[in-house]
Design a protein around this motif. Structure first.
Motif, PDB file in Angstrom:
ATOM      1  N   SER A 248     -30.410   5.192 -37.471  1.00 32.47           N
ATOM      2  CA  SER A 248     -31.455   4.098 -37.646  1.00 32.47           C
ATOM      3  C   SER A 248     -30.582   2.932 -37.768  1.00 32.47           C
ATOM      4  N   PRO A 249     -31.211   1.638 -37.682  1.00 36.24           N
ATOM      5  CA  PRO A 249     -30.431   0.559 -37.853  1.00 36.24           C
ATOM      6  C   PRO A 249     -30.357   0.240 -39.513  1.00 36.24           C
ATOM      7  N   ILE A 250     -31.023   1.004 -40.342  1.00 34.75           N
ATOM      8  CA  ILE A 250     -30.994   0.882 -41.750  1.00 34.75           C
ATOM      9  C   ILE A 250     -29.680   1.682 -42.122  1.00 34.75           C
ATOM     10  N   GLU A 251     -29.439   2.865 -41.622  1.00 33.61           N
ATOM     11  CA  GLU A 251     -28.519   3.689 -41.942  1.00 33.61           C
ATOM     12  C   GLU A 251     -27.071   2.934 -41.432  1.00 33.61           C
ATOM     13  N   THR A 258     -33.067  -6.220 -38.659  1.00 36.30           N
ATOM     14  CA  THR A 258     -34.303  -5.454 -38.491  1.00 36.30           C
ATOM     15  C   THR A 258     -35.210  -6.253 -39.629  1.00 36.30           C
ATOM     16  N   LYS A 259     -36.244  -7.277 -39.052  1.00 38.43           N
ATOM     17  CA  LYS A 259     -36.846  -8.080 -39.634  1.00 38.43           C
ATOM     18  C   LYS A 259     -38.207  -7.703 -40.042  1.00 38.43           C
ATOM     19  N   PHE A 260     -38.618  -7.557 -41.422  1.00 38.81           N
ATOM     20  CA  PHE A 260     -39.985  -7.111 -41.815  1.00 38.81           C
ATOM     21  C   PHE A 260     -41.024  -8.099 -42.157  1.00 38.81           C
ATOM     22  N   ASN A 261     -41.364  -9.005 -41.145  1.00 33.25           N
ATOM     23  CA  ASN A 261     -42.460 -10.073 -41.635  1.00 33.25           C
ATOM     24  C   ASN A 261     -43.661  -9.732 -40.718  1.00 33.25           C
ATOM     25  N   ILE A 267     -41.610  -1.322 -32.596  1.00 36.47           N
ATOM     26  CA  ILE A 267     -41.572   0.090 -32.840  1.00 36.47           C
ATOM     27  C   ILE A 267     -40.926   0.395 -33.773  1.00 36.47           C
ATOM     28  N   ASP A 268     -41.243   1.441 -34.547  1.00 36.47           N
ATOM     29  CA  ASP A 268     -40.782   2.187 -35.934  1.00 36.47           C
ATOM     30  C   ASP A 268     -40.714   1.136 -37.035  1.00 36.47           C
ATOM     31  N   LYS A 269     -41.413   0.198 -37.128  1.00 38.46           N
ATOM     32  CA  LYS A 269     -41.290  -0.594 -38.410  1.00 38.46           C
ATOM     33  C   LYS A 269     -41.599   0.085 -39.510  1.00 38.46           C
ATOM     34  N   PHE A 272     -38.778   2.292 -40.628  1.00 38.38           N
ATOM     35  CA  PHE A 272     -37.793   1.495 -41.063  1.00 38.38           C
ATOM     36  C   PHE A 272     -37.835   0.785 -42.283  1.00 38.38           C
ATOM     37  N   GLN A 273     -39.202   0.565 -42.454  1.00 38.94           N
ATOM     38  CA  GLN A 273     -39.434  -0.196 -43.695  1.00 38.94           C
ATOM     39  C   GLN A 273     -39.434   0.771 -45.129  1.00 38.94           C
ATOM     40  N   VAL A 274     -39.765   1.881 -44.685  1.00 41.50           N
ATOM     41  CA  VAL A 274     -39.997   3.101 -45.766  1.00 41.50           C
ATOM     42  C   VAL A 274     -38.093   3.208 -46.296  1.00 41.50           C
TER      43      VAL A 274
END
Length: 361
Positions: A248-251, A258-261, A267-269, A272-274
């Motif tokens: 994952s991009p977080i890993e 990876t922008k959470f707005n 897809i998969d937002k 990845f937020q979790v």
């Protein structure tokens, strides 16, 4: 095997040709270390025409690109680009890519050569918005001219003010007598420079002009081997090694793309937020060898007591540091900067330590 428009030029220049991503490509010319140092200290030219280019056009182009990529394209102005990735709907990465906002309602996506067909099928399958798609990969050539002397070489061949092109911006202009060349400052070497996109029929004219303009700077052709060592010194990910369908991009330390707005529903937002909120069990980290040795993809990583804690994804001998460097996924408990780790190399445990990337500044 496919061939780029520069194939015969590479052979005439003494390029050692290998199969790469379905293309016959030069892995080296004068030698990987020499080519690496040429780019860091002077100027070199990479043929990256094997990369893929997709056009996404029409009134729903932005809707599709925003949905299939993790970065937020709403912040882009025409003439700007961003690094991003395609999530695969299962918490992994289809590919990493560059997104260029060419003009309103027109984007160019630049994808990895090995993934052109896979990426094309993916974006077509996700096109519920009715965006207009075109795979232009086979008609576009690309050169990357990288190094501290790149601007001096290329400025001879265009009226575009290259010093005005900030990192991750681009323009369209005349270059070496060819009109409508995309001139981009999005290099993947950390050495500065530009990428040029143009139609295949102009390849020889542009290549020869660059080498004529660069003769006084001892410009050199550079192969894929040095491209890999250069990107690794900068801690940049390589798809298939450091990121893939299982990462994952977080890993991978790509939370910054990876922008959470509220504008960005990709897809998969939610997944990845979790991961961003609760953390992940492993992290991609850079490391530098303490003991003598060159890390390689696939080597296992251990703690001081011999427990397996991870695996090397990329490794090389850094030409600038003259030390072994690498990246790998490591259990989060051992991922702090400065932590000592051990690589399993031919029944030995070689000591290394986790360091910040980039490896050179």
């Amino acid at each position: 095997m496919k061939k780029t428009a520069f194939n015969q030029i590479h052979k005439n220049s003494g390029g050692k040709m290998v199969e790469f991503a379905g293309y016959e490509m030069p892995v080296e010319f004068a030698g990987i270390k020499a080519e690496h140092l040429t780019v860091r200290n002077n100027v070199g030219v990479f043929d990256v025409s094997h990369m893929g280019e997709f056009w996404v056009k029409g009134p729903h182009a932005a809707d599709l690109v925003q949905y299939v990529t993790t970065n937020d394209i709403s912040v882009l102005q025409p003439g700007q680009a961003q690094y991003s990735c395609f999530p695969n709907g299962k918490g992994g990465i289809v590919d990493d890519l560059l997104v260029y906002l060419y003009e309103p309602e027109k984007y160019m996506l630049v994808v990895n050569a090995a993934n052109i067909e896979k990426d094309w099928n993916w974006i077509v399958s996700q096109n519920k918005f009715g965006a207009e798609l075109e795979n232009a990969s086979d008609s576009i050539s690309q050169l990357a001219i990288q190094g501290p002397k790149a601007t001096a070489v290329l400025q001879k061949l265009t009226k575009v003010r290259l010093n005005d092109l900030r990192y991750y911006t681009f323009t369209i202009g005349e270059f070496a007598g060819v009109s409508d060349v995309i001139i981009s400052a999005t290099g993947y070497t950390g050495a500065g420079g530009f990428e040029l996109y143009f139609y295949n029929q102009h390849a020889e004219q542009i290549y020869n002009a660059i080498f004529e303009a660069g003769a006084e700077f001892d410009i050199q052709p550079i192969g894929l081997g040095a491209r890999d060592t250069l990107r690794l010194e900068m801690g940049y990910c390589l798809y298939g090694n450091d990121i893939d369908d299982s990462t994952s991009p977080i890993e991978a330390g790509l939370g910054w793309i990876t922008k959470f707005n509220d504008r960005n529903n990709f897809i998969d937002k939610d997944l990845f937020q979790v991961q961003k909120t609760e953390g992940v069990n492993r992290k991609l980290r850079g490391f530098q060898m303490i003991d003598r040795g060159i890390p390689r993809h696939g080597y296992e990583i251990f703690d001081a007591t011999g427990n397996r804690i991870g695996e090397v994804t990329s490794g090389t001998q850094s030409p600038m540091l003259n030390k072994g460097i690498g990246m790998g996924y490591i259990s989060k408990e051992y991922s702090a900067i400065g932590t000592e780790i051990y690589l399993g190399v031919r029944n030995k445990l070689l000591k290394a330590k986790i360091v910040k990337v980039p490896f050179i500044y």
